[in-house]
Design a protein around this motif. Structure first.
Motif, mmCIF file in Angstrom:
data_model
loop_
_atom_site.group_PDB
_atom_site.id
_atom_site.type_symbol
_atom_site.label_atom_id
_atom_site.label_comp_id
_atom_site.label_asym_id
_atom_site.label_seq_id
_atom_site.Cartn_x
_atom_site.Cartn_y
_atom_site.Cartn_z
ATOM 1 N N ASN A 96 36.942 35.603 48.559
ATOM 2 C CA ASN A 96 36.046 34.664 49.231
ATOM 3 C C ASN A 96 36.197 34.783 50.745
ATOM 4 N N SER A 97 37.435 34.805 51.217
ATOM 5 C CA SER A 97 37.711 34.911 52.648
ATOM 6 C C SER A 97 37.168 36.214 53.235
ATOM 7 N N LYS A 98 37.367 37.313 52.525
ATOM 8 C CA LYS A 98 36.905 38.627 53.010
ATOM 9 C C LYS A 98 35.382 38.674 53.072
ATOM 10 N N THR A 128 29.404 30.985 44.391
ATOM 11 C CA THR A 128 30.396 30.723 43.349
ATOM 12 C C THR A 128 31.210 31.972 43.077
ATOM 13 N N MET A 129 32.451 31.763 42.684
ATOM 14 C CA MET A 129 33.339 32.843 42.273
ATOM 15 C C MET A 129 34.136 32.322 41.090
ATOM 16 N N THR A 130 33.998 32.981 39.952
ATOM 17 C CA THR A 130 34.690 32.528 38.753
ATOM 18 C C THR A 130 35.256 33.714 37.991
ATOM 19 N N CYS A 131 36.254 33.421 37.169
ATOM 20 C CA CYS A 131 36.836 34.428 36.291
ATOM 21 C C CYS A 131 37.118 33.780 34.947
ATOM 22 N N PHE A 132 36.713 34.479 33.891
ATOM 23 C CA PHE A 132 36.920 34.003 32.534
ATOM 24 C C PHE A 132 37.777 34.988 31.759
ATOM 25 N N ILE A 186 45.456 36.862 37.230
ATOM 26 C CA ILE A 186 45.625 37.609 38.489
ATOM 27 C C ILE A 186 44.330 37.583 39.297
ATOM 28 N N ILE A 187 43.217 37.850 38.624
ATOM 29 C CA ILE A 187 41.927 37.847 39.318
ATOM 30 C C ILE A 187 41.645 36.458 39.876
ATOM 31 N N SER A 188 41.876 35.426 39.095
ATOM 32 C CA SER A 188 41.641 34.052 39.557
ATOM 33 C C SER A 188 42.467 33.738 40.799
ATOM 34 N N SER A 201 21.882 36.683 52.241
ATOM 35 C CA SER A 201 23.258 36.605 52.738
ATOM 36 C C SER A 201 24.148 35.769 51.829
ATOM 37 N N LYS A 202 23.703 35.451 50.605
ATOM 38 C CA LYS A 202 24.481 34.630 49.677
ATOM 39 C C LYS A 202 24.965 35.485 48.518
ATOM 40 N N VAL A 203 26.230 35.311 48.141
ATOM 41 C CA VAL A 203 26.814 36.119 47.065
ATOM 42 C C VAL A 203 27.519 35.222 46.051
ATOM 43 N N SER A 204 27.403 35.605 44.784
ATOM 44 C CA SER A 204 28.130 34.958 43.689
ATOM 45 C C SER A 204 28.757 36.044 42.838
ATOM 46 N N THR A 205 29.962 35.788 42.341
ATOM 47 C CA THR A 205 30.619 36.756 41.473
ATOM 48 C C THR A 205 31.163 36.065 40.237
ATOM 49 N N THR A 206 31.110 36.780 39.122
ATOM 50 C CA THR A 206 31.720 36.317 37.891
ATOM 51 C C THR A 206 32.481 37.489 37.287
ATOM 52 N N PHE A 207 33.725 37.260 36.946
ATOM 53 C CA PHE A 207 34.564 38.272 36.310
ATOM 54 C C PHE A 207 34.902 37.823 34.894
ATOM 55 N N TRP A 208 35.022 38.795 33.986
ATOM 56 C CA TRP A 208 35.517 38.559 32.638
ATOM 57 C C TRP A 208 36.616 39.574 32.393
ATOM 58 N N ALA A 209 37.809 39.116 32.056
ATOM 59 C CA ALA A 209 38.946 39.999 31.776
ATOM 60 C C ALA A 209 39.379 39.778 30.329
ATOM 61 N N GLU A 210 39.508 40.868 29.579
ATOM 62 C CA GLU A 210 39.940 40.739 28.185
ATOM 63 C C GLU A 210 41.367 40.218 28.080
ATOM 64 N N SER A 211 42.212 40.586 29.040
ATOM 65 C CA SER A 211 43.611 40.157 29.051
ATOM 66 C C SER A 211 43.745 38.829 29.797
#
Length: 78
Positions: free
Chosen positions: A41-43, A53-57, A32-34, A16-26
């Motif tokens: 997270n709320s959803k 964890t939730m991160t965007c690079f 926007i993603i950040s 029941s645990k989730v982590s996400t990492t996003f990478w956007a070239e732009s």
């Protein structure tokens, strides 16, 4: 999606645990993603998941060779 540029993501889901990492070239897409991560997270929390964890690079993921390029959502080889 042309205006956003390339976006890669890694989603880790265990019981029941989730982590996400996003990478956007732009840089603007990364911003926007950040800004949207608290909503995601709320959803996910409302679905009963424990968000770790939730991160965007801005940039590319460190190892792109494992990412499926066939348009599929799941890489069955991973």
């Amino acid at each position: 999606i042309e205006p956003l540029g390339t976006v890669n993501t890694r989603i880790n889901l265990g019981s029941s645990k989730v982590s996400t990492t996003f990478w956007a070239e732009s840089q603007s897409t990364a911003a926007i993603i950040s800004q949207c991560l608290p909503l995601l997270n709320s959803k996910l929390t409302s679905l009963g998941l424990d968000v770790d964890t939730m991160t965007c690079f801005n940039g590319n993921p460190p190892h792109q060779d494992h990412i499926s390029r066939d348009g599929g959502l799941i890489d069955a080889k991973a």
